[in-house]
Design a protein around this motif. Structure first.
Motif, PDB file in Angstrom:
ATOM      1  N   PHE A   1       0.727  -1.411   0.006  1.00 10.31           N
ATOM      2  CA  PHE A   1      -0.093  -0.141   0.006  1.00 10.31           C
ATOM      3  C   PHE A   1       0.887   1.172  -0.003  1.00 10.31           C
ATOM      4  CE2 PHE A   1      -2.662  -3.244   2.302  1.00 10.31           C
ATOM      5  CZ  PHE A   1      -3.596  -3.284   1.496  1.00 10.31           C
ATOM      6  N   LEU A   2       0.789   2.056  -0.839  1.00 15.83           N
ATOM      7  CA  LEU A   2       1.327   3.429  -0.937  1.00 15.83           C
ATOM      8  C   LEU A   2       0.307   4.535  -0.762  1.00 15.83           C
ATOM      9  CD1 LEU A   2       3.945   2.532  -3.983  1.00 15.83           C
ATOM     10  CD2 LEU A   2       4.591   2.797  -1.637  1.00 15.83           C
ATOM     11  N   GLY A   3      -0.270   4.617   0.177  1.00 15.32           N
ATOM     12  CA  GLY A   3      -1.368   5.609   0.578  1.00 15.32           C
ATOM     13  C   GLY A   3      -2.911   5.088   0.160  1.00 15.32           C
ATOM     14  N   GLU A   4      -3.047   3.904  -0.490  1.00 15.61           N
ATOM     15  CA  GLU A   4      -4.543   3.349  -0.690  1.00 15.61           C
ATOM     16  C   GLU A   4      -4.978   3.109   0.622  1.00 15.61           C
ATOM     17  OE1 GLU A   4      -1.806   2.257  -2.162  1.00 15.61           O
ATOM     18  OE2 GLU A   4      -1.988   2.592  -4.313  1.00 15.61           O
ATOM     19  N   HIS A   5      -6.117   3.364   0.820  1.00 19.66           N
ATOM     20  CA  HIS A   5      -6.834   3.246   2.217  1.00 19.66           C
ATOM     21  C   HIS A   5      -6.356   4.126   3.034  1.00 19.66           C
ATOM     22  CE1 HIS A   5      -9.228   0.114   0.068  1.00 19.66           C
ATOM     23  NE2 HIS A   5      -8.064  -0.490  -0.319  1.00 19.66           N
ATOM     24  N   GLY A   6      -5.485   5.116   2.842  1.00 18.87           N
ATOM     25  CA  GLY A   6      -4.573   5.794   3.778  1.00 18.87           C
ATOM     26  C   GLY A   6      -3.446   4.949   4.613  1.00 18.87           C
ATOM     27  N   TRP A   7      -3.064   4.003   4.011  1.00 16.63           N
ATOM     28  CA  TRP A   7      -2.031   3.190   4.523  1.00 16.63           C
ATOM     29  C   TRP A   7      -0.645   2.868   3.834  1.00 16.63           C
ATOM     30  CZ3 TRP A   7      -6.136  -1.627   4.223  1.00 16.63           C
ATOM     31  CH2 TRP A   7      -7.227  -1.610   5.155  1.00 16.63           C
ATOM     32  N   TYR A   8       0.266   2.239   4.750  1.00 15.99           N
ATOM     33  CA  TYR A   8       1.348   1.832   3.865  1.00 15.99           C
ATOM     34  C   TYR A   8       1.311   0.158   4.329  1.00 15.99           C
ATOM     35  CZ  TYR A   8       3.861   1.099   8.533  1.00 15.99           C
ATOM     36  OH  TYR A   8       4.052   0.395   9.792  1.00 15.99           O
ATOM     37  N   ASP A   9       2.464  -0.300   4.094  1.00 15.80           N
ATOM     38  CA  ASP A   9       2.377  -1.968   4.093  1.00 15.80           C
ATOM     39  C   ASP A   9       1.606  -2.605   3.402  1.00 15.80           C
ATOM     40  OD1 ASP A   9       4.062  -3.355   6.343  1.00 15.80           O
ATOM     41  OD2 ASP A   9       2.381  -4.317   6.700  1.00 15.80           O
ATOM     42  N   LYS A  10       1.399  -3.833   3.851  1.00 17.44           N
ATOM     43  CA  LYS A  10       0.800  -5.093   3.191  1.00 17.44           C
ATOM     44  C   LYS A  10      -0.185  -5.683   3.908  1.00 17.44           C
ATOM     45  CE  LYS A  10       5.115  -6.613   4.650  1.00 17.44           C
ATOM     46  NZ  LYS A  10       6.547  -5.721   4.500  1.00 17.44           N
ATOM     47  N   ARG A  11      -0.299  -7.052   3.905  1.00 18.36           N
ATOM     48  CA  ARG A  11      -1.065  -7.765   4.757  1.00 18.36           C
ATOM     49  C   ARG A  11      -2.403  -8.115   4.424  1.00 18.36           C
ATOM     50  NH1 ARG A  11       1.942  -8.517   9.269  1.00 18.36           N
ATOM     51  NH2 ARG A  11       3.575  -7.101   9.588  1.00 18.36           N
ATOM     52  N   PHE A  12      -3.389  -7.093   4.071  1.00 23.34           N
ATOM     53  CA  PHE A  12      -4.552  -7.357   3.771  1.00 23.34           C
ATOM     54  C   PHE A  12      -4.815  -7.727   2.293  1.00 23.34           C
ATOM     55  CE2 PHE A  12      -5.773  -4.104   7.017  1.00 23.34           C
ATOM     56  CZ  PHE A  12      -7.020  -4.813   7.394  1.00 23.34           C
ATOM     57  N   MET A  13      -5.985  -8.557   1.934  1.00 24.24           N
ATOM     58  CA  MET A  13      -6.222  -8.917   0.621  1.00 24.24           C
ATOM     59  C   MET A  13      -6.604  -8.208  -0.071  1.00 24.24           C
ATOM     60  SD  MET A  13      -8.549 -12.133  -0.326  1.00 24.24           S
ATOM     61  CE  MET A  13      -8.647 -12.749  -1.969  1.00 24.24           C
ATOM     62  N   TYR A  14      -6.488  -6.583  -0.068  1.00 22.07           N
ATOM     63  CA  TYR A  14      -6.885  -5.893  -1.070  1.00 22.07           C
ATOM     64  C   TYR A  14      -5.930  -5.811  -2.040  1.00 22.07           C
ATOM     65  CZ  TYR A  14     -10.061  -4.723   2.868  1.00 22.07           C
ATOM     66  OH  TYR A  14     -11.095  -4.494   3.837  1.00 22.07           O
TER      67      TYR A  14
END
Ligand SMILES: [Ca+2]
Length: 502
Positions: free
Chosen positions: A323-336
């Protein structure tokens, strides 16, 4: 489905014996056609790269001429997915062609309630290639707790390693190197290639970049200065229909990354502070990817100048999405999607059509069987992926998979309870990294179904055609009962196919 036999299968001894037998026939393909010399294998892997972080994938700002070159001269898989969006599990899957519950590495955490080493009875593709007479090498990031096996030469960063003046483990000794990790890893790769013998080689060229703390080479530190980096469409996600996502506070970059930047200006309001951190971390991440691309160019140039390019399979990928800002997030883990999808490029001039874009779903379990298949080595029945060779050849089989299975295991309820019991400070609010609990799911060409089962049971359903950024969970909305029933049945079928229980 061929090549997907789930848990079990032959013993390691059987596998090695059959691989050795296959070596003698390595000059024939499965159809009996002469295939020329056995190809060299170059696996290029980054750490935490998003699928769209390539010029060839349509990125508006990032310039990646080397990745673009692989895509132009080979095949870009536009729908490649990891099967557990985390570093160590992803690496073990690439090596073994198996899901996490089979190879044994379910999480990254040292104390996770999971086996922390690859099941020793499982063959890895480098090991099988070595048995088949390949000269095998590994340079750069390893990130598995056990020693590498199946390599004639390996030079790896201990654990996560560091970007500047890193230690490397070389011949069992820890040796400090001078410089930037991406450059040093490339020097080691070129050393290996320059000393190639008459036998084919298999080299795993694996970068630490762009993993946190997203650190570019000093020569790239000023890239994108003055650019107002665009926000992804889900940047201001309010998580209104997704409870688990709403609770994943540590995935929010403005909360978790603030401490990474001592130069974060004081006195900023919440919105300015969020903007500053976003611009900084996303640009640094892309700068680090730029360094990988530049170094990859040196390796591709060497393959050209040495006359090796024609007979070398170059496969470019990463260990998990990001994640690079998608959903307001960084990092990984979620199946999105940003964490689920991965870049995947394959160039093999003797086989693959140039400039092909393949959109069928492929998985990181497919990498090991593909490389073995291209090398003419028999793919063990226990490997759960499938060779993408027919897709490279532009001859897709009618029975290619149409749905994919994903399973992430960290932060199980049992692990959290165990950690709570070990706490000595009762005021400390313990939660394991990133607050993302175990979940699994399936993705079809249109829908995604996710089951969160860490604490109770919570489901999400997305229509990827109508809602590509996964902002609206349809699971509880009326009118989807039949669809949910069908997708739940398919998820169960996939779990049975791959032997996932519990
Ligand atoms: Ca990773």
């Amino acid at each position: 489905m061929p090549g997907m036999t789930g848990v079990g299968g032959p013993s390691r001894r059987d596998v090695l014996r059959s691989a050795a037998a296959a070596t003698g026939a390595a000059f024939l393909t499965r159809c009996g056609r002469p295939s020329g010399p056995r190809p060299n294998i170059l696996l290029v892997m980054t750490d935490d790269q998003q699928y769209g972080q390539m010029g060839c994938a349509g990125h508006p700002l990032l310039q990646t001429p080397s990745m673009d070159r692989l895509a132009a001269e080979g095949t870009r898989f536009s729908n490649a997915l990891c099967t557990n969006s985390l570093c160590a599990p992803g690496r073990a899957t690439v090596l073994t062609g198996c899901y996490s519950h089979v190879h044994g590495i379910r999480g990254n955490s040292e104390k996770a309630d999971a086996i922390e080493e690859i099941d020793a009875s499982l063959p890895t593709f480098p090991q099988l290639l070595q048995e088949a007479g390949y000269r095998t090498g590994l340079v750069g990031k390893w990130h598995l707790r056990q020693q590498p096996r199946g390599f004639d030469i390996w030079k790896v960063l201990p654990g996560q390693g560091v970007y500047f003046d890193p230690d490397f483990i070389i011949g069992g000794e820890t040796v400090k190197q001078s410089g930037y990790a991406t450059d040093i890893t490339t020097d080691f790769a070129l050393d290996f290639l320059r000393t190639a013998g008459p036998e084919p080689f298999c080299l795993l060229y694996q970068h630490k970049a762009p993993h946190r703390p997203f650190t570019p080479a000093p020569r790239h530190a000023g890239l994108y200065d003055g650019v107002d980096w665009p926000k992804p469409p889900s940047y201001n996600d309010d998580y209104a229909t997704r409870q688990v996502a709403s609770e994943a506070e540590d995935m929010r970059f403005e909360i978790s990354l603030a401490g990474d930047y001592p130069d974060l200006p004081a006195g900023l309001g919440p919105a300015q502070r969020r903007e500053w951190i976003f611009q900084r971390f996303v640009k640094d991440h892309h700068r680090a990817v730029h360094g990988v691309d530049e170094n990859l160019g040196h390796v591709l140039d060497y393959l050209d100048s040495s006359g090796l390019a024609e007979d070398t399979v170059v496969l470019y990928t990463t260990d998990n999405g990001y994640f690079l800002g998608e959903h307001g997030w960084y990092d990984k883990r979620f199946m999105y999607e940003p964490a689920l999808r991965i870049p995947l490029l394959v160039r093999y001039p003797r086989l693959s059509r140039a400039g092909q874009v393949e959109g069928r779903p492929v998985l990181n379990t497919d990498i090991a069987p593909t490389l073995l298949d291209l090398a003419g080595v028999r793919v063990p029945e226990g490997m759960q992926g499938r060779s993408v060779r027919p897709l490279l050849e532009g001859a897709p089989p009618d029975d290619w998979r149409t749905s994919t299975f994903y399973s992430y295991y960290e932060n199980s309820w049992a692990f959290r309870e165990m950690a709570r019991e070990q706490m000595t400070d009762p005021s400390f609010q313990f939660w394991t990294p990133h607050r993302v609990g175990p979940h699994r799911g399936l993705r079809t060409d249109r829908y995604k179904l996710i089951e969160f089962y860490g604490e109770g049971d919570y489901w999400e359903l997305f229509d990827l055609k109508e809602d590509p950024h996964e902002l609206r969970n349809l699971y509880e909305e009326p009118g989807h009962g039949q669809l949910v029933e069908e997708l739940r049945a398919e998820l169960l079928r996939l779990r049975e196919q791959y032997g996932e229980r519990g």
